[in-house]
Design an enzyme around this catalytic site. Structure first.
Site, PDB file in Angstrom:
ATOM      1  CG  ASN A  63      -1.739   1.204   1.391  1.00  0.00           C
ATOM      2  OD1 ASN A  63      -1.846   2.008   0.457  1.00  0.00           O
ATOM      3  ND2 ASN A  63      -2.347   1.376   2.552  1.00  0.00           N
ATOM      4  CE  LYS A  81       0.205   3.410   4.791  1.00  0.00           C
ATOM      5  NZ  LYS A  81      -0.080   3.515   6.196  1.00  0.00           N
ATOM      6  CG  HIS A 113      -5.939   1.655   5.013  1.00  0.00           C
ATOM      7  ND1 HIS A 113      -5.542   2.609   5.923  1.00  0.00           N
ATOM      8  CD2 HIS A 113      -4.878   0.827   4.842  1.00  0.00           C
ATOM      9  CE1 HIS A 113      -4.284   2.367   6.275  1.00  0.00           C
ATOM     10  NE2 HIS A 113      -3.859   1.290   5.634  1.00  0.00           N
ATOM     11  CD  GLU A 136      -3.175   5.352   6.663  1.00  0.00           C
ATOM     12  OE1 GLU A 136      -3.207   5.451   5.423  1.00  0.00           O
ATOM     13  OE2 GLU A 136      -2.199   4.885   7.283  1.00  0.00           O
ATOM     14  CD  GLU A 150      -3.625  -2.923   7.123  1.00  0.00           C
ATOM     15  OE1 GLU A 150      -2.458  -3.049   6.756  1.00  0.00           O
ATOM     16  OE2 GLU A 150      -4.345  -1.970   6.786  1.00  0.00           O
ATOM     17  N   GLY A 203       2.016   2.152  10.657  1.00  0.00           N
ATOM     18  CA  GLY A 203       2.886   3.318  10.516  1.00  0.00           C
ATOM     19  C   GLY A 203       3.576   3.736  11.798  1.00  0.00           C
ATOM     20  CB  SER A 210       5.036  -1.748  12.054  1.00  0.00           C
ATOM     21  OG  SER A 210       4.556  -0.432  12.259  1.00  0.00           O
TER      22      SER A 210
HETATM   23  C1  PEP Z   1      -0.933  -0.008   5.913  1.00  0.00           C
HETATM   24  O1  PEP Z   1      -1.050   1.179   5.682  1.00  0.00           O
HETATM   25  O2  PEP Z   1      -1.772  -0.792   5.463  1.00  0.00           O
HETATM   26  C2  PEP Z   1       0.198  -0.461   6.712  1.00  0.00           C
HETATM   27  C3  PEP Z   1       0.198  -1.678   7.146  1.00  0.00           C
HETATM   28  O3  PEP Z   1       1.202   0.467   6.946  1.00  0.00           O
HETATM   29  P1  PEP Z   1       2.646   0.205   7.623  1.00  0.00           P
HETATM   30  O4  PEP Z   1       3.176  -1.084   7.036  1.00  0.00           O
HETATM   31  O5  PEP Z   1       3.457   1.381   7.261  1.00  0.00           O
HETATM   32  O6  PEP Z   1       2.407   0.055   9.090  1.00  0.00           O
END
Ligand code: PEP
Length: 252
Positions: free
Chosen positions: A10, A12, A96, A98, A166, A172, A212
């Site tokens: 992703n 983003k 997601h 976000e 997630e 993040g 992460s």
């Molecule tokens: C994501 O945005 O789906 C995600 C898992 O981000 P990160 O790997 O940066 O934590």
């Protein structure tokens, strides 16, 4: 049939044309396990979808990061599922965290989006996950079950759905779930699917972990029996994404 390992990247809201070209060039050169072993899908911002699709190796696919909840029309700024299909984009990420938190997308709205995208022939990476506050109050499973139920209420065929667990506190932040924490929720989600959808759907649906994930922690997570792959944010823009793809071999 065994669940094929799935790795999504992703990107983003990141990247310039030059940066996108660099990432695709890096991916195109990489030696990774064959697509019998791992399914790889990268998700650039809308504006780069066609560009990435035209440059990307043929064994990797492309996903949008969102789409509109219904048929297109007078919805300024939105992109419809029909448009993605028309561009030949096979996948979309929906729900997601976000978007759930910043754009106030409710569980029901996400369920409607998943249902509509599937009805148009898209494959969906549907995201669920709890906040730190929810985890600390002991409601992790209640939260992810409610998010999954809002999807299952609207979806009868799960063939084209990958469920991404997630935890919001891990996205993040550099604070990855431990393999045991990820396995516990994945196993509970699979049980939820068995009890509330069907044993077949529970057995065949890929449940991937996001939050992460990086080149150093992916192997231990991939070794968990109910972790069927990853959705990767930050590390998907870096060469270590290749190591994450390679962690699929842990399952063999
Ligand atoms: C994501 O945005 O789906 C995600 C898992 O981000 P990160 O790997 O940066 O934590």
């Amino acid at each position: 049939m065994a669940r094929k390992f799935f790795v999504g990247g992703n990107w983003k809201c990141n990247g310039t044309t030059e940066e996108v070209k660099k990432i695709v060039t890096m991916l195109n050169k990489a030696e990774v396990p064959s697509d019998d072993v791992v399914e790889v899908v990268v998700s650039p911002p809308f504006i780069f979808l066609s560009f990435v699709k035209s440059l990307m190796r043929s064994d990797f696919e492309v996903a949008a990061q969102n789409c509109w909840v219904r048929k297109g029309g007078a919805f300024t700024g939105e992109i419809s599922a029909e448009m993605l299909v028309n561009l030949g984009i096979p996948w979309v990420i929906l729900g997601h965290s976000e978007r759930r938190s910043l754009l106030k997308e409710s569980d029901e709205f996400v369920g409607d989006k998943v249902s509509y995208a599937l009805s148009q022939g898209l494959k969906v990476i549907a995201c669920v996950g709890e906040t730190l506050e929810q985890r600390e109050s002991g409601s992790t499973m209640a939260v992810v079950a409610a998010q999954t139920k809002a999807i299952s209420d609207k979806v009868s065929n799960w063939t084209n759905v990958v469920l991404a667990y997630e935890p919001v506190w891990a996205i993040g932040t550099g604070k990855v779930a431990t393999p045991a924490q990820a396995q516990e929720v994945h196993s509970d989600l699979r049980k939820w699917l068995k009890d509330n959808v069907s044993a077949e759907v529970a057995e065949s649906t890929r449940i991937i972990y996001g939050g992460s994930v990086n080149g150093a922690n992916c192997k231990e997570l991939a070794a968990q029996p109910d972790v069927d792959g990853f959705l990767v944010g930050g590390a998907s823009l870096k060469p270590e994404f290749i190591d994450i793809i390679k962690s699929a071999t842990v399952k063999q």
